[in-house]
Design an enzyme around this catalytic site. Structure first.
Site, PDB file in Angstrom:
ATOM      1  N   CYS A   1       0.846  -1.196   0.000  1.00 49.32           N
ATOM      2  CA  CYS A   1       0.000   0.000   0.000  1.00 49.32           C
ATOM      3  C   CYS A   1       0.882   1.248   0.000  1.00 49.32           C
ATOM      4  O   CYS A   1       1.880   1.322   0.732  1.00 49.32           O
ATOM      5  CB  CYS A   1      -0.907  -0.007   1.233  1.00 49.32           C
ATOM      6  SG  CYS A   1      -1.972   1.445   1.353  1.00 49.32           S
TER       7      CYS A   1
ATOM      8  N   CYS B   1      16.886 -29.595 -48.005  1.00 50.41           N
ATOM      9  CA  CYS B   1      15.928 -29.793 -46.911  1.00 50.41           C
ATOM     10  C   CYS B   1      16.642 -29.843 -45.566  1.00 50.41           C
ATOM     11  O   CYS B   1      16.086 -29.456 -44.537  1.00 50.41           O
ATOM     12  CB  CYS B   1      15.107 -31.055 -47.130  1.00 50.41           C
ATOM     13  SG  CYS B   1      16.073 -32.555 -47.353  1.00 50.41           S
TER      14      CYS B   1
ATOM     15  N   HIS C   1      15.026 -37.659 -46.727  1.00 49.52           N
ATOM     16  CA  HIS C   1      14.411 -36.336 -46.700  1.00 49.52           C
ATOM     17  C   HIS C   1      14.277 -35.888 -45.254  1.00 49.52           C
ATOM     18  O   HIS C   1      13.938 -36.675 -44.368  1.00 49.52           O
ATOM     19  CB  HIS C   1      13.037 -36.387 -47.371  1.00 49.52           C
ATOM     20  CG  HIS C   1      12.347 -35.062 -47.448  1.00 49.52           C
ATOM     21  ND1 HIS C   1      12.906 -33.956 -48.058  1.00 49.52           N
ATOM     22  CD2 HIS C   1      11.130 -34.667 -46.980  1.00 49.52           C
ATOM     23  CE1 HIS C   1      12.074 -32.941 -47.972  1.00 49.52           C
ATOM     24  NE2 HIS C   1      10.986 -33.337 -47.318  1.00 49.52           N
TER      25      HIS C   1
END
Length: 543
Positions: free
Chosen positions: A59, A168, A497
């Site tokens: 606070c 790839c 691949h």
């Protein structure tokens, strides 16, 4: 948004000035002194329920601390009419009358000074701060008011890559790197400053920066990485040409070139003498420390060396007809920085199990998965960190005994990298034949490396029974990782691949197959064959 907060904050500042915020931020948020850190450790908890943790608020009108989640700070504000509080985790001011966080330029300047002071007391030369636009950037933002919103269903960052002829292998590594969270943040925040001033067009780091811009521009048409491929060919000539290459070999070569170019070293430059002394972004993210302990069987004297590594290569287990000696010889092979003269040649890349034509004898190709039993990443790591008896034929000279003695060797992780890359050795090369091992290796979405750290090893009996603990008491989050990319190889050892899975936007997975990107599930990722596994640390420490 006002630069001076709301009317309630204005009233508070008129009555008390900025002193309440200054005291709270100094002692409980920035902790700019040793005394402040002691005070925070003792006092930073909810005064109602004694909760310690995130979202405890202080606070600004009195000395009450309350937790936000259980709304104790809300009840205090309502009862006492104290409308303003400060979040003790982040230093933001919340107004309960307005029901929102408020911004005040004067308080922000106070917080910035406190953070710099705290960084100085901790020996941090450069304090962490959020990005703030300069005048040129502000002008650009004004001229381009349209903003791209990144939502859960957003495709920002997803972009296919054109296959330029058996590339790839490169596309999968580029997808994995562009979805490495901290590397992405580095490039998108424009942190790279080119050191190759004589020829900046040859800087691979600059080209990677352009790749990140292309990926996160919002454009969805496939990108053609021809310039990046040419730079890799120029700086790693063993990868030049259109024949199929190994994705793992490309990863190590790319990291090495990026590492060199971060230091301003050109094509013919050597890597840093030791990655431990390099602070470039590549080494900050990918470099770990591998500890090797060789223990004399006679006197239990231990010789320890620590080597920098960029990834770990893991055997998939003993195959049919494998001898104990052959298994032991290959069980602890670690892939490390390419071209680093400080590293032993035994840990160099592409010398043992990469399916390249230059390393392959002329006959004996086979792609049979043989009788390898299904295994797991954890089993592979246990074998990797298992003590290995070097045998009578590999005696070492003990510095304590001053004579050649039999010994045992054990590898553990001394320093865990931010990104841990595991290479599953699916390509086996032996005299007279080559084969791909297609056995299933399970791997988790979350990985705890604590049992494989040097600090977790049981050394209570002088290293005579060296083991890696199955579990460690009081596990922390320091060595916990999350999976974010998986590279797969399909097909045979001669013609195959590469595809990959990447994680984007929280828990969304996508499969990248050159220019085609499709949605995937976590189940599909975890059931894939797996060749390269990329894990990211869950908890990062800034220093």
């Amino acid at each position: 948004m006002s630069l001076h907060g709301c009317e309630h904050l204005t009233s508070l500042k008129a009555a008390y000035g900025i002193q309440p915020f200054y005291i709270i931020h100094s002692y409980f948020i920035a902790c700019s002194s040793i005394e402040a850190r002691r005070v925070k450790a003792k006092s930073c908890f909810c005064h109602t329920c004694r909760y310690r943790g995130l979202r405890v608020h202080a606070c600004l009108s009195c000395v009450y601390f309350g937790c936000y989640n259980e709304q104790h700070i809300h009840n205090h504000a309502k009862t006492k009419k104290h409308n303003l509080s400060v979040d003790l985790s982040y230093g933001t001011v919340y107004c309960y009358a307005c029901g929102t966080f408020v911004y005040d330029e004067e308080l922000e300047n106070v917080a910035r000074k406190q953070q710099r002071a705290a960084a100085a007391t901790l020996g941090i030369k450069r304090d962490f701060a959020p990005w703030e636009p300069g005048q040129d950037e502000i002008e650009l933002l004004r001229r381009n008011p349209k903003r791209r919103k990144v939502s859960e269903n957003s495709h920002i960052g997803l972009r296919g890559l054109i296959n330029l002829g058996n590339t790839c292998f490169m596309n999968c590594i580029l997808q994995s790197l562009t979805h490495t969270p901290i590397l992405r943040d580095y490039f998108l925040s424009d942190q790279h400053h080119c050191h190759m001033t004589a020829n900046p067009q040859q800087c691979l780091v600059c080209e990677m920066g352009r790749l990140f811009q292309e990926f996160y521009s919002g454009v969805r048409t496939p990108y053609i990485p021809y310039k990046l491929l040419h730079l890799v060919w120029t700086n790693a000539r063993h990868l030049a040409g259109y024949e199929q290459q190994d994705a793992h070999e490309f990863l190590i070569a790319a990291l090495d070139v990026l590492h060199r170019h971060c230091q301003g070293q050109g094509t013919n430059g050597l890597s840093y003498s030791s990655s431990h002394h390099c602070n470039c972004i590549i080494d900050q993210i990918f470099t770990g420390g591998l500890q090797s302990d060789v223990t004399c069987k006679q006197c239990n004297n231990v010789s320890t060396t620590i080597d920098p590594i960029w990834d770990i290569s893991l055997d998939l287990g003993p195959g049919p007809g494998s001898t104990t000696a052959a298994i032991a010889a290959g069980s602890n092979l670690v892939l490390s920085a390419v071209g680093d003269p400080a590293l032993p040649m035994a840990v160099g890349p592409a010398l043992v199990d990469l399916p390249t034509a230059s390393l392959s004898p002329a006959s004996g190709f086979t792609n049979s998965p043989s009788n390898y039993e299904p295994t797991s990443l954890l089993d592979c790591l246990k074998r990797f960190t298992r003590p290995e008896h070097l045998g009578n034929s590999a005696k070492i000279k003990c510095s304590n005994c001053s004579s050649y003695q039999e010994s045992t060797k054990q590898l553990t992780m001394k320093k865990s990298p931010i990104v841990a890359c595991f290479h599953l050795k699916r390509f086996e090369h032996s005299t007279g034949y080559h084969k791909k091992i297609s056995t299933y290796v399970s791997f988790p979405e979350e990985l705890d490396m604590t049992p494989f750290m040097s600090s977790s090893r049981n050394n209570s009996n002088g290293y005579t029974n060296q083991i890696v603990r199955e579990s460690a008491t009081g596990l922390s989050c320091d060595n916990k990782y999350s999976l974010f990319a998986v590279v797969n190889h399909s097909g045979t050892i001669e013609s195959g691949h590469y595809t990959c899975y990447i994680r984007s936007h929280k828990e969304q997975w996508f499969k990248c197959e050159d220019h085609v990107i499709t949605r995937a599930t976590a189940g599909e990722v975890l059931s894939s064959e797996g060749y390269l596994l990329f894990y990211h640390k869950q908890l990062l420490e800034y220093a």
